[in-house]
Design an enzyme around this catalytic site. Sequence first.
Site, PDB file in Angstrom:
ATOM      1  N   SER A 117       5.292   6.280  -0.218  1.00 13.68           N
ATOM      2  CA  SER A 117       6.328   5.784  -1.108  1.00 13.68           C
ATOM      3  C   SER A 117       5.748   4.761  -2.072  1.00 13.68           C
ATOM      4  O   SER A 117       5.018   3.849  -1.673  1.00 13.68           O
ATOM      5  CB  SER A 117       7.461   5.132  -0.310  1.00 13.68           C
ATOM      6  OG  SER A 117       8.353   4.457  -1.182  1.00 13.68           O
ATOM      7  N   HIS A 118       6.106   4.901  -3.339  1.00 10.61           N
ATOM      8  CA  HIS A 118       5.603   3.968  -4.349  1.00 10.61           C
ATOM      9  C   HIS A 118       6.188   2.569  -4.152  1.00 10.61           C
ATOM     10  O   HIS A 118       5.630   1.583  -4.626  1.00 10.61           O
ATOM     11  CB  HIS A 118       5.935   4.484  -5.749  1.00 10.61           C
ATOM     12  CG  HIS A 118       5.014   3.980  -6.813  1.00 10.61           C
ATOM     13  ND1 HIS A 118       4.830   2.642  -7.078  1.00 10.61           N
ATOM     14  CD2 HIS A 118       4.203   4.632  -7.675  1.00 10.61           C
ATOM     15  CE1 HIS A 118       3.963   2.490  -8.059  1.00 10.61           C
ATOM     16  NE2 HIS A 118       3.555   3.684  -8.441  1.00 10.61           N
ATOM     17  N   ALA A 119       7.308   2.463  -3.453  1.00 12.05           N
ATOM     18  CA  ALA A 119       7.892   1.148  -3.184  1.00 12.05           C
ATOM     19  C   ALA A 119       7.120   0.404  -2.097  1.00 12.05           C
ATOM     20  O   ALA A 119       7.240  -0.813  -1.970  1.00 12.05           O
ATOM     21  CB  ALA A 119       9.360   1.290  -2.773  1.00 12.05           C
TER      22      ALA A 119
END
Length: 467
Positions: free
Chosen positions: A160-162
């Site tokens: 996940s980019h978060a």
Amino acid sequence: MDLEITLKETITVRPSELQAANIQTIELSGLDRISPAMLYTIFFFKSQLKNDGENPIELERAKRALQRVLVSWYPAAGRFKFNETTGKLEIDCNNKGVTMITAVTESKLEELGCLHEYKPCYEKLVPKLCQSSDVSENPLVLVQITSFACGGISIGLGGSHALFDGVGAFKFLASWAYVSSGKDESDLTFPNHSRDALLHAISSPNYSCPDTSAASIYEQDHVAAIQDLYRIPMQAMASDDRCWETALSKFGQIDPQGELVLVTLSVKKVVVDAWKGMAIESGKLTRCSTFDVLCAHVWKARVMALKLHPSTNICLQFPVDSRSRLRPPLGENFTGNAFVLASVSCSVKDLLKEPLHQTIQRIQEAKDVITDEYIKLYAKALEYSSDKFFPSMRELTIITDWLRFPFHALDFGWGPRLSGAVLLATPVPETAFLMLDLEGGYLVRLGIEKKHVQNLINNFNNFDFNY
């Protein structure tokens, strides 16, 4: 070509030791929450191992190394959750683990041709689990290790980019490879996952800035990257993190009719060096990086290929690492999202008629705008506005710099080092990624409508630059 894959095992990998301090909740910043979608990358290794179809010793070593790395990279073993009070996304470091899949194929790596060029069959080399509507059930990191008949191995990594930005994700991968190759993990830099310093910097009472409490992010007229987008009609908006996650999942899908194509372009290092030298020797520029010249080149080539009306307002945006630009600095070991968007805006006519060095100057000036104050304005605008932005539209060109990541140095201890790396569809598939070509030179991976592909290739390879 088709690729027949047999899935052998799906396991959950957790940290080899549980430390009480690691069981915590990490509050995310607006820079994290803007894009919680999964990003998938595949790494190919032409191993010289004697293959029996499964490489059990090597797979076990990789699994144990991941267990050890997760002790310090513990957020990767957590899950997302929504704060009950604010409704904002957070990381629950609950030790639920990373999902690892092992697979085998009768195919050989040489049958895939050029490894760095995207092929639809590559989708089988990354773990694609059914995503639950409950974000607390979905792993933040997924791994698939596939053994090929030739002894080669691919690692399909989804994250996940978060959770991490590009810098953080690469350091996570590099740490895993380092430990898997048998090196001493005590030599690795300890990662900092806390967003507290960034959140404190934008909320500190000692920091005064223009009012960023407007209901809509598009009212933030003091942040160039936001205002440049405001001038272009939006195609997508969402009111909160929950809706935004749904919208992003749709952006990541390649059109089933094949209208959007993932293209990989290449250019030799000597060509780029010549462009840089000409720009500086002409006296028009005092400095020119590889990113500067490639960024200008790709923007011009894409805009020309799209055949937009000359008076159309267009925008180039590219992430700039704020780790060392923020005051106080976040530190190079910070793993969260630290990139803010720099922005250049002009008309199609102006971009296509101006010489290359003027476009490079625009890019350099946009980078110079990314000061401590700008970073805090940008981050604060994302933090307190009620909507998010990450539009997908023809007028907007997004270029991401992966030139800084030495993928070629990744060594899991399987023999030869990395033989190829490829990025799959991204949340905004039109985004251009600049990467090192392992065979020398540079690669550009971007998505573009099928009808514009040949024009893009011609422009990229034959652009007549006027210095």
